[in-house]
Design a protein around this motif. Structure first.
Motif, PDB file in Angstrom:
ATOM      1  N   ARG A  63       0.854  -1.180   0.000  1.00 25.69           N
ATOM      2  CA  ARG A  63       0.000   0.000   0.000  1.00 25.69           C
ATOM      3  C   ARG A  63       0.893   1.235   0.000  1.00 25.69           C
ATOM      4  O   ARG A  63       1.819   1.344   0.808  1.00 25.69           O
ATOM      5  N   ALA A  64       0.614   2.161  -0.878  1.00 23.43           N
ATOM      6  CA  ALA A  64       1.410   3.386  -0.986  1.00 23.43           C
ATOM      7  C   ALA A  64       1.065   4.348   0.149  1.00 23.43           C
ATOM      8  O   ALA A  64       0.009   4.265   0.774  1.00 23.43           O
ATOM      9  N   GLU A  65       1.965   5.272   0.397  1.00 25.00           N
ATOM     10  CA  GLU A  65       1.711   6.323   1.389  1.00 25.00           C
ATOM     11  C   GLU A  65       0.547   7.172   0.896  1.00 25.00           C
ATOM     12  O   GLU A  65       0.404   7.427  -0.295  1.00 25.00           O
ATOM     13  N   LYS A  66      -0.313   7.601   1.834  1.00 28.23           N
ATOM     14  CA  LYS A  66      -1.439   8.440   1.419  1.00 28.23           C
ATOM     15  C   LYS A  66      -1.808   9.420   2.527  1.00 28.23           C
ATOM     16  O   LYS A  66      -1.450   9.244   3.688  1.00 28.23           O
ATOM     17  N   LYS A  67      -2.522  10.435   2.139  1.00 31.47           N
ATOM     18  CA  LYS A  67      -3.012  11.453   3.073  1.00 31.47           C
ATOM     19  C   LYS A  67      -4.436  11.095   3.475  1.00 31.47           C
ATOM     20  O   LYS A  67      -5.231  10.630   2.665  1.00 31.47           O
ATOM     21  N   ALA A  68      -4.757  11.341   4.749  1.00 32.52           N
ATOM     22  CA  ALA A  68      -6.100  11.089   5.252  1.00 32.52           C
ATOM     23  C   ALA A  68      -6.504  12.243   6.150  1.00 32.52           C
ATOM     24  O   ALA A  68      -5.665  13.038   6.575  1.00 32.52           O
ATOM     25  N   ARG A  69      -7.789  12.333   6.444  1.00 32.47           N
ATOM     26  CA  ARG A  69      -8.290  13.432   7.283  1.00 32.47           C
ATOM     27  C   ARG A  69      -8.822  12.877   8.593  1.00 32.47           C
ATOM     28  O   ARG A  69      -9.539  11.889   8.612  1.00 32.47           O
ATOM     29  N   ILE A  95      -3.537  13.793   8.211  1.00 25.99           N
ATOM     30  CA  ILE A  95      -2.490  12.896   8.685  1.00 25.99           C
ATOM     31  C   ILE A  95      -1.928  12.116   7.501  1.00 25.99           C
ATOM     32  O   ILE A  95      -2.596  11.963   6.477  1.00 25.99           O
ATOM     33  N   THR A  96      -0.715  11.629   7.650  1.00 30.73           N
ATOM     34  CA  THR A  96      -0.090  10.825   6.612  1.00 30.73           C
ATOM     35  C   THR A  96      -0.064   9.376   7.072  1.00 30.73           C
ATOM     36  O   THR A  96       0.442   9.068   8.151  1.00 30.73           O
ATOM     37  N   ILE A  97      -0.605   8.505   6.246  1.00 28.72           N
ATOM     38  CA  ILE A  97      -0.550   7.080   6.514  1.00 28.72           C
ATOM     39  C   ILE A  97       0.648   6.548   5.733  1.00 28.72           C
ATOM     40  O   ILE A  97       0.687   6.655   4.503  1.00 28.72           O
ATOM     41  N   PRO A  98       1.660   6.017   6.418  1.00 27.67           N
ATOM     42  CA  PRO A  98       2.869   5.574   5.730  1.00 27.67           C
ATOM     43  C   PRO A  98       2.616   4.360   4.820  1.00 27.67           C
ATOM     44  O   PRO A  98       1.631   3.641   4.995  1.00 27.67           O
ATOM     45  N   ALA A  99       3.509   4.156   3.874  1.00 24.95           N
ATOM     46  CA  ALA A  99       3.441   2.980   3.013  1.00 24.95           C
ATOM     47  C   ALA A  99       3.572   1.743   3.900  1.00 24.95           C
ATOM     48  O   ALA A  99       4.307   1.751   4.891  1.00 24.95           O
ATOM     49  N   HIS A 100       2.827   0.703   3.564  1.00 30.44           N
ATOM     50  CA  HIS A 100       2.887  -0.512   4.356  1.00 30.44           C
ATOM     51  C   HIS A 100       2.468  -1.710   3.510  1.00 30.44           C
ATOM     52  O   HIS A 100       1.988  -1.561   2.387  1.00 30.44           O
TER      53      HIS A 100
END
Length: 99
Positions: free
Chosen positions: A55-61, A69-74
């Motif tokens: 899963r790529a890094e993505k921005k979330a609210r 917030i930033t959800i890191p790649a995992h």
């Protein structure tokens, strides 16, 4: 179906003691988890594949705090059913709709 129900059903159909089936099923699941943890996919012909998806890094609210917030790649484990498996399930669904 729960793990206990699966073990009971396998025991009934094979005639093997439930404790032996429990040992085999537990070992099977642990082996799959270890393989995925080591980055190795598990392929079961005619059934499907246990794979690791990236899963790529993505921005979330965060709506309650109104922040980004930033959800890191995992990586996450996933199951991909085989074509034969999908077709057998689709065949059952079509039969149920006709009734």
């Amino acid at each position: 179906m729960t793990k206990a129900e699966l073990i009971s059903q396998i025991s009934k159909s094979t005639g093997v003691d439930k404790s032996e089936i429990l040992s085999v099923v537990t070992s099977y699941m642990e082996t799959i988890k270890k393989s995925l943890k080591d980055g190795e996919n598990v392929y079961l012909r005619g059934f499907g594949s246990f794979i690791i998806k990236k899963r790529a890094e993505k921005k979330a609210r965060n709506i309650s705090k109104n922040t980004t917030i930033t959800i890191p790649a995992h990586e996450i484990p996933a199951f991909k059913p085989s074509k034969v498996f999908l077709e057998s399930i689709a065949g059952k669904a079509k039969a149920k709709k006709k009734k």
